[in-house]
Write an enzyme that holds these catalytic residues in place. Structure first.
Site, PDB file in Angstrom:
ATOM      1  CB  SER A 461      -0.958  -0.029   1.186  1.00 52.70           C
ATOM      2  OG  SER A 461      -1.989   0.909   1.028  1.00 52.70           O
ATOM      3  CG  ASP A 548      -6.301  -2.713  -4.212  1.00 55.22           C
ATOM      4  OD1 ASP A 548      -7.133  -2.054  -3.564  1.00 55.22           O
ATOM      5  OD2 ASP A 548      -5.088  -2.743  -3.938  1.00 55.22           O
ATOM      6  CG  HIS A 580      -5.359  -2.492  -0.441  1.00 58.37           C
ATOM      7  ND1 HIS A 580      -4.718  -1.851  -1.472  1.00 58.37           N
ATOM      8  CD2 HIS A 580      -4.895  -1.918   0.698  1.00 58.37           C
ATOM      9  CE1 HIS A 580      -3.908  -0.927  -0.982  1.00 58.37           C
ATOM     10  NE2 HIS A 580      -3.989  -0.957   0.333  1.00 58.37           N
TER      11      HIS A 580
END
Length: 626
Positions: A461, A548, A580
């Site tokens: 991320s 995602d 994600h």
């Protein structure tokens, strides 16, 4: 030579974790594998051997749940292949029946509250009316019938009492500040304002049962967020707890009054502090049991039983049943008993000083027997509004066992260290935030930990973004990098956020720039690694989940296209059934097998041979091999 710890033992499914006790104190529930997929299990407290699965998912983990107060239902949430469009389900523990309480296509629902007063209903947030904003509904657990409690005109969220009455709402403003609004009939009145400087770390937490006291996290007039109490009748403000180095962390509430009884603070390590003398003996008892770091994760309604989770740097989390009357602890099992006796390495908390004088609380794990500089992997956490902490970290143990030092750094913008530190990253993605990472590498080299020619950077991320930007900004610092679901273009990132993040858009603009302004776009371009791909020299692995909703596949696709133009060696792994992050164990293991081989190739560490299940059980698509 230290024995290799199998990747399966670190990253495969845990044996059991996430224990909760039912409000009536008669049942336990936890998460454990069923035919290789994590599901929820439950058993009577007095007969845990009679455990049976509550859910029977065959594809993806079901691991977020809670007991309702009606003594019959257990609620859980689940999405589809990582799309984060969560539905809320109710499982009847007596009949075995399951009901989707949110049977609407394309929505993202969540549990807002379960009440000791309204026991047969649950309060849910649903965005089926407007995908951007969640309305609150009261839903009957047995029938699924729903009643609108309040329509959301654009608020971040609401504060409710135990009767499901909406008392306050939180509103983010375009300048980054936030308002706490009080409900007056059918209208809303501004009641409290947190400036842009305070808004990220401050806000209303809960009301007491009587409804006359409001508890907040509040950094107004100070740097770290304190726990405060506001008397709603007089307006009197009282600071209950504060710490000079760190924000107030977890707050435990009295079951009956919903008023604070204890709180934790985490700077380098977690510590507990008692507010209510009735509970001092409990914390004294727990402190004397040699538990390491611990936290109460679940409590029965009469407060007789607590589930206490314990952990340390070399011990995976273990759940214990604490009987407050008998002052006894009953082990409920380790999450990974296969690691008992494994050659685990200790973690060292350290404070690294940044070039402009900030204290970066960091955590270093070195290989057992390490003597002198060696290869190191810099692990960058996501968020960036999150933090790393002390305790068992499978990534640290994996890397140390393979011969690498692992270093995690709470760079500026990390949470928990006060508002100055939290806000110091605004406008500094890939700039001062990257400088903090460089300062940590320089510290590790100066301390004789890291060989400067064998340092890797890796993260997910925001950590994936930091990997891309770090390789582009500092092409001679890192020998290689691994980016997991990291954004590459901050303009497309902010323009494609999920619709239900709309109320948070102002915070994103404050952090990275507003793409609808000239100044904002200049900042965004200066901080987007896709525009500097030609500067990257080190080998790179990019990992992406196709579903995602936060960092869409286009982020990785753009970076791959830019790298291809520059002829940079890159490996691109796409997982069509992930979002994600990697949830399915076969996908996790396949990733870590490839990542381990990648690091061994470029840093020279140890490598466990790829197992057959890691080669064949995953959905991974290798779109590019560099």
């Amino acid at each position: 030579m230290v024995d290799l710890i199998p990747r399966q033992h670190l990253f495969g499914n845990p044996t059991r974790y996430g224990h909760q006790i039912s409000p009536d104190g008669k049942r336990l529930a936890w998460v454990a594998p069923l035919d290789g997929v994590l599901n929820i299990w439950s058993a009577p407290l007095d007969d845990l051997d009679a455990a049976a699965p509550v859910t029977r998912d065959r594809r993806r983990a079901v691991d977020t749940f809670g007991f309702a107060y009606d003594g019959r239902h257990l609620l859980y949430v689940q999405d589809a292949d990582g799309d984060e469009n969560y539905h809320v389900f109710a499982a009847d523990l007596e009949s075995g029946a399951h009901r989707d309480l949110t049977p609407y296509p394309g929505i993202a629902a969540g549990i807002v509250g379960m009440s000791r007063i309204v026991r047969d209903r649950v309060l849910l947030a649903l965005n089926d009316r407007d995908a951007r904003f969640h309305d609150l509904h009261s839903v009957d657990l047995a029938t699924g019938e729903r009643q609108l409690v309040v329509q959301n005109p654009g608020f971040v969220g609401f504060l409710i009492d135990e009767s499901y009455a909406v008392r306050f709402a939180a509103e983010n403003r375009r300048d980054g500040s936030s308002n706490l609004l009080i409900r007056e009939g059918e209208s809303w009145k501004r009641w409290l304002t947190f400036s842009a400087e305070d808004a990220r770390g401050s806000g209303a937490e809960n009301l007491n049962t009587a409804g006359n006291l409001l508890f907040c996290r509040d950094s107004r007039g100070r740097d770290t967020a304190a726990l405060t109490q506001i008397d709603l009748e007089s307006g009197a403000l009282r600071t209950i707890a504060a710490h000079d180095e760190a924000d107030i962390g977890t707050v435990l509430l009295d079951i009956e009054t919903r008023e604070p009884i204890a709180y934790s603070v985490t700077h380098a390590r977690r510590s507990w502090h008692v507010l209510d003398e009735r509970f001092r003996e409990d914390f004294s008892f727990l402190e004397g049991q040699g538990l390491g770091d611990y936290y109460p994760s679940s409590r029965s309604e009469n407060d007789k039983f607590w589930i206490v989770v314990t952990f340390s740097d070399t011990r995976i989390g273990e759940a214990l049943l604490y009987d407050r009357t008998a002052k006894t602890l009953r082990p409920l099992g380790s999450a990974r008993p296969e690691l008992d006796g494994a050659p685990l390495a200790p973690m060292q908390p350290s404070v690294i000083r940044s070039r402009d004088g900030l204290d970066l609380v960091s955590y270093l794990t070195r290989p057992l027997g390490a003597d002198g500089p060696g290869p190191m992997v810099l692990l960058v956490h996501g968020g960036p509004w999150a933090r790393d902490g002390f305790g068992f970290d499978p990534m640290h143990q994996w890397l140390a066992n393979r011969g690498y030092a692992a270093l995690s750094v709470n760079f500026r913008s990390s949470t928990g260290f006060g508002k100055t530190f939290l806000n110091a990253g605004d406008g500094e993605w890939g700039r001062a935030m990257d400088d903090d990472l460089l300062d940590a590498v320089a510290w590790a080299v100066a301390e004789g930990v890291a060989d400067p020619k064998r340092v890797a950077i890796m993260g997910g991320s925001y950590g994936g973004y930091a990997t891309l930007m770090g390789l582009a900004r500092n092409p001679d610092t890192y020998a290689c990098g691994i980016d997991l679901v990291g954004p590459s273009n901050l303009e497309t990132l902010v323009r494609t956020i999920p619709p239900y993040w709309e109320a948070m858009r102002a915070q994103l603009h404050r952090a990275i720039g507003d793409p609808d302004t000239e100044a904002g776009m200049t900042l965004i371009r200066d901080q987007s690694p896709v525009y500097f791909a030609d500067r990257i020299r080190a080998p790179l692995m990019i990992v992406q989940g196709a579903n995602d909703p936060r960092v869409k596949q286009a982020e990785s696709d753009q970076m791959i296209a830019a790298l291809k133009q520059s002829g940079i060696p890159v490996t691109y792994l796409l997982y069509p059934d992930e979002g994600h992050g990697l949830v399915r164990p076969a996908n996790r293991l396949a990733f870590f097998a490839r990542a381990e081989a990648f690091l061994a190739r470029h840093l020279g560490g140890l490598c466990e041979p790829i197992q057959e299940s890691e080669a064949t059980g995953s959905s991974v698509q290798v779109l590019r091999e560099g």
